[in-house]
Scaffold this motif. Structure first.
Motif, PDB file in Angstrom:
ATOM      1  N   SER A  38      -1.878  19.504  -5.364  1.00 16.15           N
ATOM      2  CA  SER A  38      -1.558  18.493  -6.359  1.00 16.15           C
ATOM      3  C   SER A  38      -0.086  18.585  -6.760  1.00 16.15           C
ATOM      4  O   SER A  38       0.521  19.653  -6.763  1.00 16.15           O
ATOM      5  CB  SER A  38      -2.443  18.676  -7.592  1.00 16.15           C
ATOM      6  OG  SER A  38      -2.029  17.820  -8.641  1.00 16.15           O
ATOM      7  N   SER A  75       0.810  -1.221   0.000  1.00 13.66           N
ATOM      8  CA  SER A  75       0.000   0.000   0.000  1.00 13.66           C
ATOM      9  C   SER A  75       0.841   1.268   0.000  1.00 13.66           C
ATOM     10  O   SER A  75       0.325   2.361   0.161  1.00 13.66           O
ATOM     11  CB  SER A  75      -0.925   0.010   1.230  1.00 13.66           C
ATOM     12  OG  SER A  75      -0.161  -0.075   2.422  1.00 13.66           O
ATOM     13  N   GLY A  76       2.159   1.119  -0.184  1.00 13.67           N
ATOM     14  CA  GLY A  76       3.043   2.284  -0.197  1.00 13.67           C
ATOM     15  C   GLY A  76       4.077   2.220   0.903  1.00 13.67           C
ATOM     16  O   GLY A  76       4.087   1.296   1.735  1.00 13.67           O
ATOM     17  N   LYS A 121     -10.874  14.445 -15.384  1.00 17.44           N
ATOM     18  CA  LYS A 121      -9.892  13.704 -16.169  1.00 17.44           C
ATOM     19  C   LYS A 121      -8.692  14.607 -16.365  1.00 17.44           C
ATOM     20  O   LYS A 121      -8.830  15.778 -16.706  1.00 17.44           O
ATOM     21  CB  LYS A 121     -10.471  13.286 -17.521  1.00 17.44           C
ATOM     22  CG  LYS A 121     -11.470  12.145 -17.444  1.00 17.44           C
ATOM     23  CD  LYS A 121     -11.883  11.675 -18.831  1.00 17.44           C
ATOM     24  CE  LYS A 121     -12.866  10.515 -18.751  1.00 17.44           C
ATOM     25  NZ  LYS A 121     -13.256  10.036 -20.115  1.00 17.44           N
ATOM     26  N   GLU A 172      -9.702  12.373  -4.286  1.00 14.15           N
ATOM     27  CA  GLU A 172     -10.227  12.526  -2.932  1.00 14.15           C
ATOM     28  C   GLU A 172      -9.301  13.369  -2.059  1.00 14.15           C
ATOM     29  O   GLU A 172      -9.734  14.017  -1.120  1.00 14.15           O
ATOM     30  CB  GLU A 172     -10.439  11.155  -2.283  1.00 14.15           C
ATOM     31  CG  GLU A 172     -11.775  10.525  -2.591  1.00 14.15           C
ATOM     32  CD  GLU A 172     -12.960  11.400  -2.174  1.00 14.15           C
ATOM     33  OE1 GLU A 172     -12.969  11.916  -1.046  1.00 14.15           O
ATOM     34  OE2 GLU A 172     -13.874  11.576  -2.988  1.00 14.15           O
ATOM     35  N   LYS A 173      -8.009  13.357  -2.388  1.00 20.16           N
ATOM     36  CA  LYS A 173      -7.060  14.092  -1.558  1.00 20.16           C
ATOM     37  C   LYS A 173      -7.256  15.599  -1.652  1.00 20.16           C
ATOM     38  O   LYS A 173      -6.841  16.339  -0.762  1.00 20.16           O
ATOM     39  CB  LYS A 173      -5.629  13.737  -1.967  1.00 20.16           C
ATOM     40  CG  LYS A 173      -5.241  12.299  -1.672  1.00 20.16           C
ATOM     41  CD  LYS A 173      -3.802  12.024  -2.092  1.00 20.16           C
ATOM     42  CE  LYS A 173      -3.418  10.574  -1.825  1.00 20.16           C
ATOM     43  NZ  LYS A 173      -2.028  10.295  -2.266  1.00 20.16           N
ATOM     44  N   ALA A 219      -5.660  14.221 -11.374  1.00 20.11           N
ATOM     45  CA  ALA A 219      -5.413  12.792 -11.549  1.00 20.11           C
ATOM     46  C   ALA A 219      -6.343  11.987 -10.656  1.00 20.11           C
ATOM     47  O   ALA A 219      -6.773  12.444  -9.592  1.00 20.11           O
ATOM     48  CB  ALA A 219      -3.951  12.465 -11.238  1.00 20.11           C
ATOM     49  N   ALA A 220      -6.644  10.743 -11.094  1.00 22.34           N
ATOM     50  CA  ALA A 220      -7.594   9.904 -10.357  1.00 22.34           C
ATOM     51  C   ALA A 220      -7.121   9.621  -8.938  1.00 22.34           C
ATOM     52  O   ALA A 220      -7.924   9.575  -8.000  1.00 22.34           O
ATOM     53  CB  ALA A 220      -7.817   8.593 -11.123  1.00 22.34           C
ATOM     54  N   ASP A 221      -5.798   9.420  -8.754  1.00 21.18           N
ATOM     55  CA  ASP A 221      -5.297   9.090  -7.413  1.00 21.18           C
ATOM     56  C   ASP A 221      -5.294  10.302  -6.477  1.00 21.18           C
ATOM     57  O   ASP A 221      -5.035  10.166  -5.281  1.00 21.18           O
ATOM     58  CB  ASP A 221      -3.889   8.502  -7.500  1.00 21.18           C
ATOM     59  CG  ASP A 221      -2.902   9.458  -8.161  1.00 21.18           C
ATOM     60  OD1 ASP A 221      -3.362  10.368  -8.877  1.00 21.18           O
ATOM     61  OD2 ASP A 221      -1.689   9.281  -7.963  1.00 21.18           O
ATOM     62  N   GLU A 222      -5.573  11.518  -7.004  1.00 22.97           N
ATOM     63  CA  GLU A 222      -5.616  12.706  -6.163  1.00 22.97           C
ATOM     64  C   GLU A 222      -7.029  13.260  -6.006  1.00 22.97           C
ATOM     65  O   GLU A 222      -7.218  14.284  -5.345  1.00 22.97           O
ATOM     66  CB  GLU A 222      -4.730  13.805  -6.769  1.00 22.97           C
ATOM     67  CG  GLU A 222      -3.250  13.464  -6.779  1.00 22.97           C
ATOM     68  CD  GLU A 222      -2.395  14.576  -7.370  1.00 22.97           C
ATOM     69  OE1 GLU A 222      -1.191  14.597  -7.096  1.00 22.97           O
ATOM     70  OE2 GLU A 222      -2.964  15.427  -8.091  1.00 22.97           O
TER      71      GLU A 222
END
Length: 602
Positions: A554, A342-343, A588, A545-546, A540-543
């Motif tokens: 970002s 998970s990192g 996107k 929710e952040k 980006a998709a991985d950001e």
């Protein structure tokens, strides 16, 4: 030989002291609650009044310019009703009331109240007691049109007093007091039960103290209800003059059971810790490790008997044990970066000699500090950003102000331009400070909303007008598509407007020249749906929710090039949730973002 004295038993003394301290704590907490609520209500009343003074003064000045003051009386009366004011008035330069929440006083001469003076920037005030004994803050703001003074706005707000605070708290006092008292009494009963064996021991020792000094001490056994009681019975058995049977199997069995239970509880407590605890022998092999050690090191195999140095070296990113070069006789603390599915995670290792002697082994502790490291990084990034956000506007304000002060040959147009720049930078500073205060309120749970009936279309048009100059300056297209059937809704006008302005500002900031920013709003199934869409850099998709986390920025270089604090989107989502709604993101990378706020209308 000592004689008997009338004293409270040991359990009663312990329980009495316990109740005394508990009741003192309840009294102090109650007093603190009253003081805290009183301070909070006074601060909130002052803040609300100052905010309303500015808005009402601006509305009256506009009315004086556009209609000659025809709506001033109505504005004053509405302000008193909606703002829960004691009274409100507009005073002419000659001291006559041009408008008053009490129409019977129109045209009368103002009698200024006598009290302590207050001041907030351009707003003066006085604190006084009215005829009913209430403490009132009267705020006075100057009014002007075309740079000519036309009078002043006076707004009086009653400050909550001690009696009102205590009265409000008294409604909830029974539940707030009876509950803690019940817990205190239950604790006193349990404490007395727990200390009963100690009371029996105290009585036995008192009995020995009263025996003649030339006699051998004699003591009676007590019920073996605890380890302390069993220890007392063993002492009693060891005395030559005692009458306790040395072969008391029941006592010995009870001792073994209680000792075993105590050891089991200790091990269970260590196993339940979230912090990893391990014990190694002199060669570094693991003799004991709780479940957290295996979880933190990501090992599914049995690790007891394994060398901890080899285990740590295999997990470290450098393939070396971070404690390998340290003295084994000293207490050592280090950090270890571990790669997981998970990192990466950061662990803090601590090692100390067992019992102070390294030849017998070591005790280890492992703690996951990944979140702490991320928090520190976010804090450092925020400090850098906040420093820039504060320094840049202040530098601009200082430079333009010095130029105005020293330049004798500056024409009127340049002076206006300089003043507009100073005003814009001051507004930027104020917005940043407001965001900080709102985030602070959000974290302590004191951020709330005040619902009023508002015209939704007008609210959104006003929000769009605030951001339109920025979008025009950046050479973008701004489309506003508002349904004709938006109607009215019970919302917090200022906070919803701030949310929309925030979303539009972000869209304008991260959309390149020639792009498009679109604001749409429709009414769907008793919900207000507000969308802010842009053709900017996207997320980006991985950001995705952040972006709603405080201080997050970002990693996209196009985003990093723009100044920002990472506070706007978290605050916007919280405003939506306070309205029992939600704020979502669809994006996107490279194509733009669409933020959608769904707010219930009831």
């Amino acid at each position: 030989m000592l004689t008997s004295t009338n004293q409270l038993g040991f359990p009663r003394r312990v329980v009495a002291l316990y109740l005394l301290f508990c009741l003192s704590a309840v009294l102090l907490l109650s007093t603190g609650a009253v003081m805290a609520v009183d301070s909070l209500l006074k601060a909130q009343a002052a803040g609300d009044a100052l905010s309303q003074v500015g808005r009402l003064a601006a509305a009256i000045e506009i009315d004086l310019v556009t209609t000659g003051g025809e709506k001033t009386q109505a504005l004053v009366e509405n302000a008193r009703k909606e703002g829960r004011l004691t009274w409100c008035a507009v005073v002419a330069p000659d001291g006559r009331y041009l408008a008053h929440s009490d129409p019977t006083l129109l045209g009368a001469i103002e009698i200024e109240p006598i009290g302590s003076q207050l001041r907030w920037g351009a707003i003066d005030g006085v604190r006084y007691s009215d005829e009913n004994g209430l403490i009132v803050n009267a705020y006075r703001a100057p009014l002007s049109t075309n740079n000519e003074p036309v009078g002043s706005l006076v707004m009086a707000v009653a400050v909550p007093g001690w009696k009102g605070v205590v009265k409000n708290l008294a409604e909830h006092a029974p539940l707030a007091i009876v509950g803690p008292l019940g817990v205190i009494l239950l604790g006193g009963w349990w404490l007395r039960r727990t200390t009963r064996p100690l009371a029996d021991i105290e009585r036995g020792l008192s009995a020995i103290a009263r025996q003649p000094y030339d006699d051998s001490p004699r003591c009676e056994a007590i019920a073996p209800s605890s380890l302390a009681a069993i220890g007392w019975n063993r002492i009693a058995q060891a005395m030559p003059s005692n009458l306790v049977d040395q072969s008391d199997e029941a006592t010995q069995a009870k001792l073994r059971v209680l000792a075993g239970n105590a050891g089991g509880k200790q091990r269970a407590a260590i196993e339940s810790l979230s912090e990893g605890i391990a014990i190694t022998d002199a060669e570094g092999r693991i003799d004991f490790a709780n479940r957290a050690v295996a979880a933190l090191l990501g090992s599914d195999d049995e690790i007891e008997g394994v060398s901890i140095d080899e285990l740590l070296a295999g997990l470290a990113s450098t393939k070396e044990n971070p404690l390998a070069g340290s003295s084994r006789d000293a207490e050592v603390v280090s950090e270890l970066q571990v790669a997981t599915g998970s990192g990466d995670r950061m662990l803090r290792l601590a090692r100390a000699p067992l019992g102070g002697d390294a030849s017998t082994g070591h005790v280890w502790s492992l703690r996951d500090i990944t979140q702490q490291k991320l928090t520190d990084a976010s804090r450092d990034q925020f400090i850098d950003t906040a420093t820039h956000e504060l320094r840049t506007p202040l530098a601009n304000i200082k430079a333009y102000a010095e130029t105005l002060a020293m330049g004798d040959m500056i024409d009127i147009e340049e002076q206006k331009e300089f003043c507009n720049t100073i005003n814009a930078e001051a507004t930027r500073l104020a917005r940043f400070v407001d965001d900080l205060l709102s985030i602070s309120s959000l974290e302590v749970g004191s951020l709330g909303i005040q619902r009023t009936t508002v015209d939704v279309r007008r609210l959104l048009d006003e929000a769009a007008d605030k951001i339109r100059p920025t979008i025009k300056q950046r050479g973008m297209t701004f489309e506003v598509k508002l349904s004709e059937k938006l109607g009215e809704a019970r919302l917090d006008k200022d906070k919803v407007s701030g949310m929309v302005v925030n979303l539009l500002g972000n869209a304008a900031k991260y959309t390149p020249e020639g792009g498009t920013v679109t604001l749409t709003a429709v009414r769907e199934d008793e919900q207000l749906k507000i969308e802010v869409r842009d053709t900017g850099v996207g997320i980006a998709a991985d950001e995705a929710e952040k972006v709603f986390e405080k201080f997050f920025r970002s990693a996209n270089p196009a985003v990093q090039d723009q100044v920002g604090t990472g506070l706007g989107l978290p605050l916007a989502r919280e405003i939506a949730r306070l309205h029992r709604g939600e704020l979502t993101l669809a994006s996107k990378l490279g194509e733009g973002c669409t933020f959608t706020a769904l707010l219930p209308l009831q």
